[in-house]
Design an enzyme around this catalytic site. Structure first.
Site, PDB file in Angstrom:
ATOM      1  N   LYS A   1       0.845  -1.200   0.000  1.00  0.00           N
ATOM      2  CA  LYS A   1       0.000   0.000   0.000  1.00  0.00           C
ATOM      3  C   LYS A   1       0.876   1.245   0.000  1.00  0.00           C
ATOM      4  O   LYS A   1       1.914   1.284   0.670  1.00  0.00           O
ATOM      5  CB  LYS A   1      -0.900  -0.025   1.237  1.00  0.00           C
ATOM      6  CG  LYS A   1      -1.891   1.118   1.336  1.00  0.00           C
ATOM      7  CD  LYS A   1      -2.736   0.965   2.606  1.00  0.00           C
ATOM      8  CE  LYS A   1      -3.663   2.123   2.853  1.00  0.00           C
ATOM      9  NZ  LYS A   1      -4.402   1.983   4.130  1.00  0.00           N
TER      10      LYS A   1
ATOM     11  N   SER B   1      -9.173   2.426   3.719  1.00  0.00           N
ATOM     12  CA  SER B   1      -8.257   3.099   2.828  1.00  0.00           C
ATOM     13  C   SER B   1      -7.359   2.138   2.046  1.00  0.00           C
ATOM     14  O   SER B   1      -6.690   2.582   1.117  1.00  0.00           O
ATOM     15  CB  SER B   1      -7.387   4.075   3.629  1.00  0.00           C
ATOM     16  OG  SER B   1      -6.585   3.378   4.558  1.00  0.00           O
TER      17      SER B   1
ATOM     18  N   SER C   1      -9.521   0.212   7.836  1.00  0.00           N
ATOM     19  CA  SER C   1      -9.011   0.346   6.469  1.00  0.00           C
ATOM     20  C   SER C   1      -8.564  -0.937   5.776  1.00  0.00           C
ATOM     21  O   SER C   1      -8.354  -0.933   4.568  1.00  0.00           O
ATOM     22  CB  SER C   1      -7.857   1.351   6.437  1.00  0.00           C
ATOM     23  OG  SER C   1      -8.373   2.652   6.540  1.00  0.00           O
TER      24      SER C   1
END
Lengths: 474, 325
Positions: A85, A160, A184
Site C-alpha cells: 500500500k 483506505s 481500512s
C-alpha cells in the site's frame, strides 16, 4: 499437466504457487509475469495501483527463481507476487501517500515490515492506492484518482486499503500489504470481496512514527486465509525498534492453528453491536453465515458486548492524529488547496481539539478494552457484520452523497477494534441482490489471532465464495 | 379529465411455474424450484435455489407500460443507494447486468424476499404507527431526488386524481353514495387547487398494512416496505394521506393518525390542514376502485370487495371530524 497449471498461474494463491515453485512446475518469474499481465489487463478498469514496477519485480523474481532452484528458498512465500500500500515506502518508488504533496523522487528508505518481506523473498509488483494519508474508508483522492469496486465499477472499493483489496479480489498479485487505523483493511475487504486481517496490535511492529499511534495496524489482504497467515508469519515478531505496543515472543504457529477447526469455540454473535443500523440484505446474508458457523460446530449465542458506540472518542483520536499528519506536511494555503477537502476539514477540527478532549477519548478507549476483555472471558470470538451495507457509490465520502458527521458513520463495526487493538478479520460470506460482496467479521481476544484465523479458514473452506476472473462493469 | 384505470383492467395470461423456471434460468442463470404466489396484477413466483436461498420472481402484467416497470426497478435501486438501511427489496440483476428484462409483452424482475409478517396480520399499536411514520419520512427523503419520465403517467391509485372516480359512484350500494360523493367533492374543491403549491416529488404512494412488514417478535420494528407498484410523482401530502389512511383506527381516527405523524415529523401548516380530506378521499377510493373492478371481473367480486365494509365504516367514522386538531 504443466501446461494446464501454468495457464492458471494467474488464478493461484501464494501457497499453491510455492508448491509449484518447490516441484519445479512453475517459476517465480512466470508467476510474476502472470500477475503483471493481470495488472495490465484489469487495472485500467479499477485503478488499484499507484505504481507498477515490472523490471524491479522481474529482477526480484529471477533471484527467487535461483533460490528455489538451489533448494534454498528464504521462506514459504519466497517469490510470491506482492503489492505494498502506498502508505509504506518502497525503495525505487515515489512515496506519495495518496497526496499531491508526497515525494516525487523514489524512496530510499524502507520500514521494518518491508525489511521482513524482503527477507522472506517476496516479489514486489508495485504500490497500491490509498486516499490521502489514508484518512478515510474509501479510496479516491488527489494523487491517484478513484479506485473502483471490481464487482461493480459504479461502486466504491472501500478503503483506505482499497487498492490492496481490489488487487486481492482480482488476484493482481497474491499478497497485499495494507493498513487499518479505523477499518481500512476490513472495509475494502468486505466491499471488494477478499479476506483481510487486522492483526493484534503489536505483532507486526512499527519502527516509524505515526500520529495515529496504536490505532494504526498493518496487515495483509488476500484471497485466502491461508495466504494471509503466511504473510503474518513472515512479518510478525519482536524487534527492539518497535515504537508502539508490544509483540509477544515466540510468535505462534498460525498456519498449524488453521487446521484445528472450530468445534466447541464459543462465539458471541452480535447483529449490530446494539447501536447501529444494518441494511436488510447484509443482515440476511450475515444471519445465514452465523447459522453456518453454528453448523460447523461452534457454539453460537446472540449477544451484544455491551459498549456504547465509541465513535466520538475515535473521532477525537483520529482527527488529532490526522491534524498532526497534515501539520507535518507543511500546510501552506497553496499546499492545502492541493489536498482532499475532507482531510483539510478534519485537520481544522483536529487542531481545535483540546488536550482534555483527547485524554477523555483515551479513557473511553481504556474502558472499551476492559469491556471486550471481559467479553472474552465468556466468548472466544465476537462475530458480526464487517460493514452495515455493501459498497456505496464510487467517488463519494458518504452514501448517497449526503454528508453526515464523519465517514466512520457508515463503518460502525470496525473502529471499536482499532481502539482496543484486538485481532479482527473480514471473510467474504455472500452477495447482496446487486451482486456486491458482504463480509463477515470475527474479533478475537488480544493476541488470539489464531482463533479468528481458524474461524475464517473453516468458514472459507466450508462456504467458499466465488472469485472474480475479471472486473465487472456496472 | 385524466382517464385512469387502464392498468387495472387487464386480465393476464397465466404463466405456468415450469415456464417461470425456464425464464429464471434464461434471464438470470438461476436454477431452482418455482412456486406460484398470489398477486393482484402480476404473476409472482417464489424461486428457491438449491442452497435454500429464495427470491421473488415477478412476471409483470402485460398491462404495465415497460417504462413504468423500468421506473419501479430504478426506484428500488435508487432507494438502496440513497439510504441502504430502508428495508426495501433488492433487485437481482440479470445476466447482462440489467435491473429487469422483457419476455414478449411482459417485463420480468427478480427481487429478494424481506423478513417479517404484514402489519395487517396482527394488532396495530401506536409504537408501530410511529415507526411507520418515521420510515415514510425516510422513504420520501431517499426518493426526493429520484426522477423518471414515467412518474407522471396517470395512475388510478393517485389520490390527486380521485375526483375522476366519481363516475363509478353508481356502482356503490345506494346508501354509501352520498357520503362518497361528498368526500370526493370536498377533496376536489379544497385540496386539488392547492396541490400544485405543495412540495411534490416521486412518492411510494402505497404504505398500506399489507405492504409494511414487521418483526413478529418486536412488532414496532418495520422489517420491510414492499410494492413500489403505485409509485408516482405527486404532492408529499398524498403519500402521507395514503399511509395515514391505513394507520387510522376506526375507533379513534384522530389519535391513530397523530401517532403516525409523530413519527413522520412536522408537516407544513397547509399540509396539515389538508390532510384530513386527503385521507378521506383515499378511503373513498378504497370503495370506488374495488366496486369498479368487481364490475369488470364479477366472478372475483367476493374477493375484490372483501375489505369494503370496513373501509365504509372508516369513512363514516372519519366523517365526524372536519380536520386534524
Amino acid at each position: 499437466m504443466d501446461v494446464i497449471l501454468k495457464a492458471d498461474l494467474g488464478e493461484m494463491t501464494a501457497a499453491e504457487l510455492s508448491r509449484l515453485f518447490a516441484s519445479g512446475g512453475a517459476s517465480p518469474v512466470e508467476a510474476a509475469q502472470a500477475s503483471l499481465d493481470r495488472i495490465e489487463r484489469f487495472n485500467p478498469e479499477v485503478n488499484a495501483f499507484a505504481h507498477v514496477t515490472p523490471e524491479m519485480a522481474l529482477e526480484q523474481a529471477r533471484a527467487s527463481e535461483a533460490r528455489w532452484k538451489a533448494g534454498a528458498p528464504l521462506s514459504p512465500i519466497d517469490g510470491a507476487p506482492t503489492t505494498i500500500k502506498e502508505l509504506t515506502p518502497v525503495k525505487g518508488i515515489p512515496h506519495r501517500r495518496g497526496s499531491k504533496l508526497g515525494a516525487h523522487e523514489p524512496a530510499a528508505q524502507e520500514f521494518l515490515i518491508m525489511e521482513r518481506l524482503r527477507a522472506a523473498g517476496v516479489t514486489v509488483l508495485g504500490t497500491t492506492t490509498s486516499p490521502e494519508f489514508g484518512w478515510k474508508g474509501v479510496t479516491h483522492g488527489p494523487a491517484f484518482g478513484n479506485t473502483l469496486n471490481p464487482w461493480r465499477t459504479d461502486r466504491a472499493s472501500g478503503g483506505s486499503s482499497g487498492g490492496a483489496a481490489v488487487a486481492a479480489a482480482l488476484n493482481m498479485g497474491v499478497l497485499h500489504e495494507g493498513s487499518d487505523g479505523a477499518g481500512s483493511i476490513r472495509i475494502p475487504a468486505s466491499w471488494s470481496g477478499c479476506f483481510g486481517i487486522k492483526p493484534s496490535f503489536g505483532w507486526i511492529p512499527s519502527d516509524t512514527f505515526t500520529p495515529l499511534f496504536e490505532l494504526a495496524h498493518r496487515g495483509p489482504l488476500t484471497r485466502t486465509v491461508e495466504d494471509a497467515t503466511l504473510f503474518m508469519a513472515a512479518t510478525a515478531g519482536p524487534d527492539p525498534r518497535q515504537m508502539y505496543g508490544w509483540c509477544p515472543s515466540p510468535v505462534p504457529d498460525w498456519t498449524a492453528a488453521l487446521a484445528q477447526g472450530v468445534k466447541g469455540l464459543r462465539i458471541g454473535y452480535s447483529r449490530n453491536l446494539g447501536y447501529a443500523e444494518v441494511s436488510p440484505d447484509v443482515a440476511a446474508v450475515v444471519d445465514r453465515a452465523a447459522a453456518r458457523v453454528a453448523e460447523l460446530g461452534a457454539i453460537v449465542e446472540e449477544v451484544d458486548p455491551g459498549f456504547a458506540n465509541p465513535q466520538d472518542a475515535l473521532i477525537a483520536l483520529w482527527y488529532a492524529g490526522e491534524a498532526l499528519s497534515v501539520d507535518m506536511a507543511d500546510p501552506t494555503p497553496e499546499r492545502l488547496a492541493l489536498m482532499d477537502p475532507g482531510l483539510v476539514e478534519i485537520w481544522r477540527k483536529g487542531k481545535a481539539l483540546t488536550g482534555t478532549e483527547v485524554v477523555a477519548a483515551e479513557q473511553v478507549r481504556a474502558t472499551l478494552r476492559v469491556t471486550m476483555a471481559q467479553f472474552h472471558q465468556r466468548y472466544d470470538a465476537l462475530m458480526l457484520p464487517t460493514m452495515p451495507t455493501t459498497a456505496i457509490e464510487a467517488g463519494t465520502d458518504f452514501p448517497g452523497g449526503v454528508k453526515g458527521k464523519d465517514w466512520s458513520d457508515w463503518s460502525p463495526f470496525t473502529y471499536p477494534f482499532n481502539m482496543t487493538g484486538q485481532p479482527a478479520v473480514s471473510v467474504p460470506c455472500g452477495m447482496d441482490g446487486g451482486g456486491l460482496p458482504v463480509g463477515l467479521q470475527f474479533v478475537g481476544a488480544m493476541y488470539r489471532d489464531d482463533i479468528v484465523l481458524r474461524l475464517a479458514a473453516a468458514y472459507q473452506a466450508a462456504w467458499p465464495e466465488q472469485t472474480l476472473s475479471a472486473p465487472r462493469r456496472a | 379529465m385524466t382517464v385512469t384505470g387502464i392498468e387495472l383492467a387487464h386480465r393476464a395470461e397465466i404463466i405456468t411455474p415450469g415456464r417461470a423456471a425456464a425464464i429464471a434460468q434464461h434471464i438470470y442463470g438461476l436454477q431452482g424450484r418455482v412456486e406460484w404466489l398470489w398477486g393482484e396484477k402480476d404473476s409472482n413466483y417464489r424461486l428457491t435455489l438449491e442452497d435454500g436461498q429464495a427470491f421473488l420472481l415477478k412476471i409483470l402484467t402485460p398491462g404495465e407500460d415497460p417504462g413504468v416497470t423500468a421506473m419501479h426497478s430504478a426506484a428500488l435501486a435508487h432507494v438502496e443507494l440513497r439510504d441502504p438501511f430502508i428495508p426495501v427489496q433488492r433487485v437481482i440483476r440479470t445476466r447482462t447486468g440489467a435491473l429487469d428484462a422483457r419476455i414478449e409483452d411482459r417485463s420480468v424482475r427478480l427481487v429478494t424476499f424481506l423478513p417479517g409478517v404484514t402489519q395487517g396480520a396482527g394488532p396495530v399499536d401506536d409504537a408501530q404507527r410511529h415507526a411507520v411514520g418515521a420510515l415514510l419520512a425516510r422513504m420520501q427523503a431517499a426518493l426526493v431526488d429520484f426522477t423518471h419520465p414515467s412518474a407522471h403517467h396517470p395512475l388510478t391509485w393517485n389520490t390527486s386524481l380521485s375526483p375522476s372516480l366519481a363516475r363509478h359512484i353508481p356502482l356503490l350500494p345506494p346508501d354509501w353514495r352520498e357520503e362518497v360523493a361528498a368526500t370526493l367533492a370536498r377533496f376536489r374543491d379544497v385540496v386539488v387547487p392547492r396541490l400544485p403549491h405543495l412540495p411534490s416529488q416521486v412518492i411510494h404512494n402505497d404504505f398500506n398494512r399489507e405492504n409494511i412488514l414487521v418483526d413478529p417478535t418486536e412488532r414496532s420494528r418495520v422489517t420491510g416496505i414492499i410494492d413500489f407498484g403505485d409509485l408516482c410523482h405527486a404532492a408529499r401530502l398524498i403519500d402521507v394521506g395514503v399511509a395515514a389512511c391505513y394507520q387510522q383506527d376506526t375507533d379513534d381516527p384522530v389519535h391513530s393518525v397523530l401517532a403516525m405523524l409523530e413519527g413522520y415529523g412536522p408537516l407544513l401548516p397547509e399540509e396539515r390542514r389538508l390532510l384530513w380530506p386527503t385521507i378521506r378521499a383515499r378511503i373513498a377510493m378504497r370503495l370506488l376502485i374495488p366496486y369498479w373492478r368487481a364490475s369488470l371481473f364479477p366472478e372475483q367480486a367476493d374477493r375484490i370487495l372483501a375489505k369494503c365494509p370496513a373501509a365504509w365504516e372508516q369513512l363514516r367514522a372519519s366523517g365526524q371530524v372536519e380536520t386534524l386538531p
